[in-house]
Enzyme design. Sequence first.
Site, short mmCIF file in Angstrom:
data_model
loop_
_atom_site.label_atom_id
_atom_site.label_comp_id
_atom_site.label_asym_id
_atom_site.label_seq_id
_atom_site.Cartn_x
_atom_site.Cartn_y
_atom_site.Cartn_z
N ASN A 153 0.86 -1.20 0.00
CA ASN A 153 0.00 0.00 0.00
C ASN A 153 0.89 1.25 0.00
O ASN A 153 2.12 1.13 -0.04
CB ASN A 153 -0.94 -0.02 1.20
N ASP A 158 -4.30 -6.32 5.23
CA ASP A 158 -5.30 -7.16 5.88
C ASP A 158 -5.33 -8.56 5.27
O ASP A 158 -5.71 -9.52 5.92
CB ASP A 158 -6.69 -6.52 5.73
N LYS A 183 8.52 -17.46 -10.64
CA LYS A 183 7.84 -16.31 -11.24
C LYS A 183 6.65 -16.79 -12.09
O LYS A 183 6.81 -17.74 -12.87
CB LYS A 183 8.85 -15.55 -12.10
N PHE A 233 -4.36 3.91 14.78
CA PHE A 233 -4.55 4.88 13.69
C PHE A 233 -5.68 4.39 12.79
O PHE A 233 -5.84 3.18 12.63
CB PHE A 233 -3.27 5.01 12.84
N LYS A 281 -13.47 1.25 15.56
CA LYS A 281 -12.15 0.61 15.67
C LYS A 281 -11.57 0.81 17.08
O LYS A 281 -10.99 -0.10 17.67
CB LYS A 281 -11.23 1.24 14.60
N LYS A 326 -10.90 -2.54 19.21
CA LYS A 326 -9.49 -2.94 19.38
C LYS A 326 -8.90 -2.49 20.72
O LYS A 326 -7.71 -2.60 20.94
CB LYS A 326 -8.68 -2.42 18.19
#
Length: 402
Positions: free
Chosen positions: A208, A277, A287, A324, A338, A342
């Site tokens: 990401n 995730d 490959k 975060f 969240k 959490k």
Amino acid sequence: MLKGKTIILGVTGGIAVYKAADVVSRLKKQGANVEVIMTDGAMEFVNPLTFQTMSNNPVHNSMFNKIEKFNVEHISLAQKADIILVAPATANTIGKIANGIADNLLTTVIMASNAKIIFAPAMNTAMYTNPIFQSNMKKLEDLGYEFISPGVGILACGDYGAGKMAEPEYIVEYIRGALMEKDLLGQRIVITAGPTIEPIDPVRYITNHSSGKMGYSLAREARDRGAEVVLISGPTHLSPPDGVKVVDINTTVEMFDEVGRYFNDCDVLIKSAAPSDYRPEKSMENKIKKKDGEIDELNIKFVRNPDIAEYFGAKKEEQIIVGFAAETDNLYEYASKKLKKKNFNFIVANDVTKRGAGFKSDTNIVTIIHQSGKIDEYPIMSKESVAKIIMDEISNIIKNKS
Ligand SMILES: Cc1cc2nc3c(=O)[nH]c(=O)nc-3n(C[C@H](O)[C@H](O)[C@H](O)COP(=O)(O)O)c2cc1C
């Protein structure tokens, strides 16, 4: 930030004088008031106008100027300094100070000041390793003077070895750390940062846009405030902060394992990384090749990665956990959910679609949502300033606990 601090920068006659201009510029950017004292030797290398312009203050050189406003310059400079930094520091100036010689404005100010004195030596390797210089340095270190070690490299004289002045960026970081209140002394803080990468085959992966900048800023801030910091980082292009234990990982599973290794003994866990995730169910050994005549699709099955925040949130005892939430929509709703799910002490939420917020930017626009439901919204600011706010919150929680 160095707002409200006065730094006296002593500039002595070494070839690294040109780097001192960059030090001034960086100190000014952090908000410091910089007063430059140049030795006669330094003036042989650079015109004082450079430092006058960069610091926005007159440059000091002579002790025997006409006394104006009834203050003696070497005493008034000595008294107003929060820190005296000598960069570059020549063998000559260090030798004089070690032996109580005060024969110019800089050495006299240093002799007359109670401020912390920090030297960034710069010289040829033979001078640096000379036992006379080494013993002068040791004598000063034993007396509480600090030295920013020079680097090893090709020196101006063409020799290779130790003696290259530390880089301005590092010097300014050192000064920032030296001036910071040590309110997190004794705290063991684990910070996760950056992206994770999940291999598809030996040459491809999914990841990401996380740059790691927020986590690295947090690590520096915590270190500067006295904490013992472990930074568990995915791959980034950032230099590892000095004085921080950096643990490099690639995948979310590796990050999970490393957090597990440090969690029981930590006081604070800050989850600023962006772990994936999901991961490909199988990373191919070879490959993946495109084959002629086959359909234009490649299907990869993804499986869930462990939820690091949720797992350690459930395990938490005395630890403070900060989470975060980087969202593109429904920021408050998702972040509040969240926070509860959490078991975070507070969550730092940001809408990554806003200009100046999110992954690759040097700035962020954050909202802190507390367990009590209190919401603090902040304007756009540097990630360093966000790190300061987060550490202030952590410091408050620690103070209220004891
Ligand atoms: C071209 C040149 C480069 C020099 N570079 C250095 C240096 O990097 N480090 C050092 O300790 N002395 C260096 N010196 C020697 C100092 O300038 C000399 O010791 C001088 O007396 C230092 O005075 P100050 O400490 O009052 O500035 C250099 C001298 C010259 C001519």
